[in-house]
Design a protein around this motif. Structure first.
Motif, mmCIF file in Angstrom:
data_model
loop_
_atom_site.group_PDB
_atom_site.id
_atom_site.type_symbol
_atom_site.label_atom_id
_atom_site.label_comp_id
_atom_site.label_asym_id
_atom_site.label_seq_id
_atom_site.Cartn_x
_atom_site.Cartn_y
_atom_site.Cartn_z
ATOM 1 N N ARG A 37 0.841 -1.196 0.000
ATOM 2 C CA ARG A 37 0.000 0.000 0.000
ATOM 3 C C ARG A 37 0.873 1.241 0.000
ATOM 4 O O ARG A 37 2.015 1.220 0.441
ATOM 5 C CB ARG A 37 -0.923 -0.003 1.205
ATOM 6 C CG ARG A 37 -0.161 0.115 2.492
ATOM 7 C CD ARG A 37 -1.064 0.146 3.700
ATOM 8 N NE ARG A 37 -0.307 -0.367 4.827
ATOM 9 C CZ ARG A 37 -0.620 -1.431 5.526
ATOM 10 N NH1 ARG A 37 -1.690 -2.111 5.239
ATOM 11 N NH2 ARG A 37 0.123 -1.821 6.515
ATOM 12 N N SER A 41 -2.044 3.988 -3.906
ATOM 13 C CA SER A 41 -2.540 2.704 -4.396
ATOM 14 C C SER A 41 -2.444 1.619 -3.332
ATOM 15 O O SER A 41 -1.786 1.789 -2.308
ATOM 16 C CB SER A 41 -1.757 2.268 -5.637
ATOM 17 O OG SER A 41 -0.414 1.996 -5.287
ATOM 18 N N SER A 43 -2.122 -2.872 -3.222
ATOM 19 C CA SER A 43 -1.901 -4.087 -4.007
ATOM 20 C C SER A 43 -2.533 -5.274 -3.301
ATOM 21 O O SER A 43 -2.323 -5.477 -2.104
ATOM 22 C CB SER A 43 -0.408 -4.350 -4.195
ATOM 23 O OG SER A 43 0.177 -3.308 -4.930
ATOM 24 N N LEU A 50 -1.319 -10.501 -8.879
ATOM 25 C CA LEU A 50 -1.250 -9.252 -8.127
ATOM 26 C C LEU A 50 -1.933 -8.134 -8.905
ATOM 27 O O LEU A 50 -1.646 -7.923 -10.083
ATOM 28 C CB LEU A 50 0.213 -8.891 -7.871
ATOM 29 C CG LEU A 50 0.468 -7.766 -6.898
ATOM 30 C CD1 LEU A 50 0.025 -8.148 -5.494
ATOM 31 C CD2 LEU A 50 1.951 -7.416 -6.883
ATOM 32 N N THR A 52 -3.016 -3.952 -8.708
ATOM 33 C CA THR A 52 -2.784 -2.678 -8.043
ATOM 34 C C THR A 52 -3.980 -1.787 -8.314
ATOM 35 O O THR A 52 -4.360 -1.582 -9.464
ATOM 36 C CB THR A 52 -1.486 -2.019 -8.556
ATOM 37 O OG1 THR A 52 -0.405 -2.929 -8.305
ATOM 38 C CG2 THR A 52 -1.223 -0.710 -7.848
#
Length: 73
Positions: A37, A41, A43, A50, A52
């Motif tokens: 983080r 943003s 993740s 993953l 984002t």
């Protein structure tokens, strides 16, 4: 800071979360483990990899319990 932003800022990395974000035409959820983080943003590691997410698109976030175990056949 309040709501989903406070939760995401305080949740330990590795917490299983669901994060709802705005997309064109509605909303979508990312379900998985909080991996990173920043102010801009967050993740989340989902089954598909993953992702984002921009904090400006986040509308809700919360911790969720572990996934249920698979039933034997």
């Amino acid at each position: 800071m309040s709501g989903p932003f406070a939760f995401l800022a305080d949740a330990p990395l590795g917490t299983r979360v669901v994060v709802r974000t705005r997309i064109a035409g509605g909303y979508t959820d990312a379900l998985g483990f909080l991996r990173g983080r920043s102010a801009a943003s967050v993740s989340v590691e989902t089954k598909r990899g993953l992702v984002t997410l921009a904090m400006s698109d986040v509308v809700a976030a919360k911790a969720v319990p572990p996934a249920p175990q698979r039933r034997p056949r």
